[in-house]
Design a protein around this motif. Structure first.
Motif, PDB file in Angstrom:
ATOM      1  N   CYS A   1       0.838  -1.212   0.000  1.00 23.57           N
ATOM      2  CA  CYS A   1       0.000   0.000   0.000  1.00 23.57           C
ATOM      3  C   CYS A   1       0.868   1.254   0.000  1.00 23.57           C
ATOM      4  CB  CYS A   1      -0.921   0.011   1.214  1.00 23.57           C
ATOM      5  SG  CYS A   1      -2.373  -1.020   1.066  1.00 23.57           S
ATOM      6  N   GLY A   2       1.959   1.191   0.745  1.00 24.41           N
ATOM      7  CA  GLY A   2       2.856   2.348   0.838  1.00 24.41           C
ATOM      8  C   GLY A   2       3.486   2.730  -0.485  1.00 24.41           C
ATOM      9  N   GLU A   3       3.586   1.750  -1.389  1.00 21.96           N
ATOM     10  CA  GLU A   3       4.167   2.001  -2.716  1.00 21.96           C
ATOM     11  C   GLU A   3       3.102   2.327  -3.757  1.00 21.96           C
ATOM     12  OE1 GLU A   3       7.509   1.979  -3.289  1.00 21.96           O
ATOM     13  OE2 GLU A   3       7.689   1.704  -1.121  1.00 21.96           O
ATOM     14  N   CYS A   4       1.834   2.293  -3.374  1.00 19.24           N
ATOM     15  CA  CYS A   4       0.740   2.411  -4.344  1.00 19.24           C
ATOM     16  C   CYS A   4       0.742   3.758  -5.054  1.00 19.24           C
ATOM     17  CB  CYS A   4      -0.598   2.194  -3.632  1.00 19.24           C
ATOM     18  SG  CYS A   4      -2.010   2.261  -4.756  1.00 19.24           S
ATOM     19  N   ARG A   5       0.578   3.710  -6.399  1.00 18.55           N
ATOM     20  CA  ARG A   5       0.459   4.926  -7.212  1.00 18.55           C
ATOM     21  C   ARG A   5      -0.725   4.773  -8.169  1.00 18.55           C
ATOM     22  NH1 ARG A   5       3.754   8.488  -5.110  1.00 18.55           N
ATOM     23  NH2 ARG A   5       3.467   9.724  -6.952  1.00 18.55           N
ATOM     24  N   ARG A   6      -1.764   4.050  -7.729  1.00 22.84           N
ATOM     25  CA  ARG A   6      -2.887   3.748  -8.624  1.00 22.84           C
ATOM     26  C   ARG A   6      -3.752   4.958  -8.937  1.00 22.84           C
ATOM     27  NH1 ARG A   6      -4.903  -1.806  -5.637  1.00 22.84           N
ATOM     28  NH2 ARG A   6      -3.112  -3.084  -6.226  1.00 22.84           N
TER      29      ARG A   6
ATOM     30  N   ARG B   1      -0.234  12.859  -0.651  1.00 19.09           N
ATOM     31  CA  ARG B   1      -0.282  12.254   0.678  1.00 19.09           C
ATOM     32  C   ARG B   1       1.035  12.445   1.430  1.00 19.09           C
ATOM     33  NH1 ARG B   1       0.085   6.424  -2.087  1.00 19.09           N
ATOM     34  NH2 ARG B   1       2.364   6.215  -2.111  1.00 19.09           N
ATOM     35  N   HIS B   2       0.934  12.417   2.759  1.00 14.80           N
ATOM     36  CA  HIS B   2       2.113  12.289   3.610  1.00 14.80           C
ATOM     37  C   HIS B   2       2.325  10.818   3.960  1.00 14.80           C
ATOM     38  CE1 HIS B   2       1.301  16.625   4.322  1.00 14.80           C
ATOM     39  NE2 HIS B   2       2.617  16.681   4.390  1.00 14.80           N
TER      40      HIS B   2
ATOM     41  N   ASN C   1      -5.213  14.905  10.067  1.00 18.38           N
ATOM     42  CA  ASN C   1      -4.503  14.272  11.187  1.00 18.38           C
ATOM     43  C   ASN C   1      -4.103  12.841  10.864  1.00 18.38           C
ATOM     44  OD1 ASN C   1      -4.645  16.418  13.201  1.00 18.38           O
ATOM     45  ND2 ASN C   1      -6.843  16.054  13.187  1.00 18.38           N
ATOM     46  N   GLU C   2      -4.996  12.127  10.205  1.00 14.17           N
ATOM     47  CA  GLU C   2      -4.736  10.737   9.844  1.00 14.17           C
ATOM     48  C   GLU C   2      -3.600  10.648   8.827  1.00 14.17           C
ATOM     49  OE1 GLU C   2      -8.574  11.139  11.723  1.00 14.17           O
ATOM     50  OE2 GLU C   2      -7.742  12.192  10.005  1.00 14.17           O
ATOM     51  N   ASP C   3      -3.608  11.569   7.872  1.00 14.99           N
ATOM     52  CA  ASP C   3      -2.559  11.616   6.853  1.00 14.99           C
ATOM     53  C   ASP C   3      -1.195  11.862   7.500  1.00 14.99           C
ATOM     54  OD1 ASP C   3      -1.389  11.833   4.234  1.00 14.99           O
ATOM     55  OD2 ASP C   3      -1.522  14.011   4.398  1.00 14.99           O
ATOM     56  N   LEU C   4      -1.161  12.736   8.496  1.00 13.16           N
ATOM     57  CA  LEU C   4       0.111  13.041   9.159  1.00 13.16           C
ATOM     58  C   LEU C   4       0.596  11.894  10.037  1.00 13.16           C
ATOM     59  CD1 LEU C   4      -0.543  16.787  10.082  1.00 13.16           C
ATOM     60  CD2 LEU C   4       0.972  15.899   8.292  1.00 13.16           C
ATOM     61  N   LYS C   5      -0.342  11.228  10.705  1.00 16.54           N
ATOM     62  CA  LYS C   5       0.043  10.160  11.639  1.00 16.54           C
ATOM     63  C   LYS C   5       0.104   8.780  10.993  1.00 16.54           C
ATOM     64  CE  LYS C   5      -0.710   8.406  16.264  1.00 16.54           C
ATOM     65  NZ  LYS C   5      -1.496   8.416  17.481  1.00 16.54           N
TER      66      LYS C   5
ATOM     67  N   ARG D   1      -5.299  10.623   1.806  1.00 22.38           N
ATOM     68  CA  ARG D   1      -6.197  11.751   2.056  1.00 22.38           C
ATOM     69  C   ARG D   1      -6.552  12.489   0.761  1.00 22.38           C
ATOM     70  NH1 ARG D   1      -4.591  17.618   4.461  1.00 22.38           N
ATOM     71  NH2 ARG D   1      -6.707  18.443   4.671  1.00 22.38           N
ATOM     72  N   PRO D   2      -7.840  12.641   0.489  1.00 27.61           N
ATOM     73  CA  PRO D   2      -8.233  13.532  -0.601  1.00 27.61           C
ATOM     74  C   PRO D   2      -7.916  14.984  -0.210  1.00 27.61           C
ATOM     75  CG  PRO D   2      -9.998  11.983  -0.080  1.00 27.61           C
ATOM     76  CD  PRO D   2      -8.986  11.899   1.026  1.00 27.61           C
ATOM     77  N   PRO D   3      -7.396  15.784  -1.154  1.00 28.30           N
ATOM     78  CA  PRO D   3      -7.039  17.166  -0.832  1.00 28.30           C
ATOM     79  C   PRO D   3      -8.197  17.924  -0.180  1.00 28.30           C
ATOM     80  CG  PRO D   3      -6.276  16.595  -3.022  1.00 28.30           C
ATOM     81  CD  PRO D   3      -7.112  15.442  -2.544  1.00 28.30           C
ATOM     82  N   LYS D   4      -7.868  18.684   0.868  1.00 32.87           N
ATOM     83  CA  LYS D   4      -8.841  19.500   1.609  1.00 32.87           C
ATOM     84  C   LYS D   4      -9.997  18.661   2.153  1.00 32.87           C
ATOM     85  CE  LYS D   4      -7.648  23.661  -0.946  1.00 32.87           C
ATOM     86  NZ  LYS D   4      -8.094  24.704  -1.866  1.00 32.87           N
ATOM     87  N   ASN D   5      -9.758  17.374   2.365  1.00 36.65           N
ATOM     88  CA  ASN D   5     -10.766  16.453   2.919  1.00 36.65           C
ATOM     89  C   ASN D   5     -12.033  16.360   2.072  1.00 36.65           C
ATOM     90  OD1 ASN D   5      -8.935  16.130   4.963  1.00 36.65           O
ATOM     91  ND2 ASN D   5     -10.164  17.090   6.537  1.00 36.65           N
TER      92      ASN D   5
END
Length: 196
Positions: free
Chosen positions: A13-18, A25-26, A49-53, A89-93
């Motif tokens: 998942c961390g490598e995903c570019r689909r 994303r962060h 917050n989820e994107d950052l953590k 995360r979708p931009p601006k939620n």
């Protein structure tokens, strides 16, 4: 393909570019909880917050979710698993686009297949419409159990919606009580754990 190695799933998942969400994303937010859980919660996607953590439901909405879970003996540490439809995360939620949801679906399906939950709880309109029925009306149908693909599914109000409209808190909590009662009825391996 069945998930036998959760570390491998997280790495893939961390490598995903689909889809284009990978560009902003962060962190990829795969999921958290007990992979042997009989109850799985699914939200729409990570917020700031989820994107950052890198973990689902960790902001204000996540704290409210944890409080409501704890009140009925559930927790992400012990007896549930939490994931989202989209892992970035979708931009601006903003709401995830259909093509973003479609790109992420294989990851979520692998998680569902591996966990094999008896109950799936969809948090919010988008998750419920995606998982249960495109015409699902969360304000009318929340708290109802619907059988689909051999599992029970339930739509609930999203914790963020409850924060925006605190009058809905008692209605939302009643759904958690309904869930607790159904767990007691059908989930033979789930031990409810209450905070001391």
């Amino acid at each position: 393909m069945a998930v036998t190695d959760w570390k491998a799933l997280f790495a893939a998942c961390g490598e995903c570019r689909r889809c284009d969400l990978a560009n902003t994303r962060h962190n990829v937010v795969v999921g958290v909880g007990n992979p042997q859980a009989e109850i799985m919660f699914i939200g729409e996607g990570p917020g700031e917050n989820e994107d950052l953590k890198g973990e689902p439901f960790v902001g204000r909405a996540g704290k409210l979710l944890d409080q409501m879970l704890a009140a009925v003996g559930l927790s992400r540490q012990h007896n549930i698993y939490i994931a989202n439809i989209v892992k970035c995360r979708p931009p601006k939620n903003r709401d995830p686009l259909p093509e973003e949801q479609a790109a992420c679906t294989p990851w979520l399906m692998q998680q569902i297949e591996a966990i094999n939950p008896k109950i799936i709880v969809c948090l919010g309109r988008i998750a419920a419409c995606y998982m249960i029925d495109p015409d699902f009306k969360v304000m009318k149908q929340h708290g109802e159990f619907i059988e689909k693909d051999g599992r029970l599914m339930m739509g609930m109000l999203h914790p963020a919606a409850i924060l925006r409209n605190p009058n809905q808190r008692s209605v939302a909590f009643a759904d958690f009580v309904t869930l607790r009662d159904k767990i007691a009825e059908i989930c033979t391996h789930t031990e409810l754990v209450f905070p001391e």
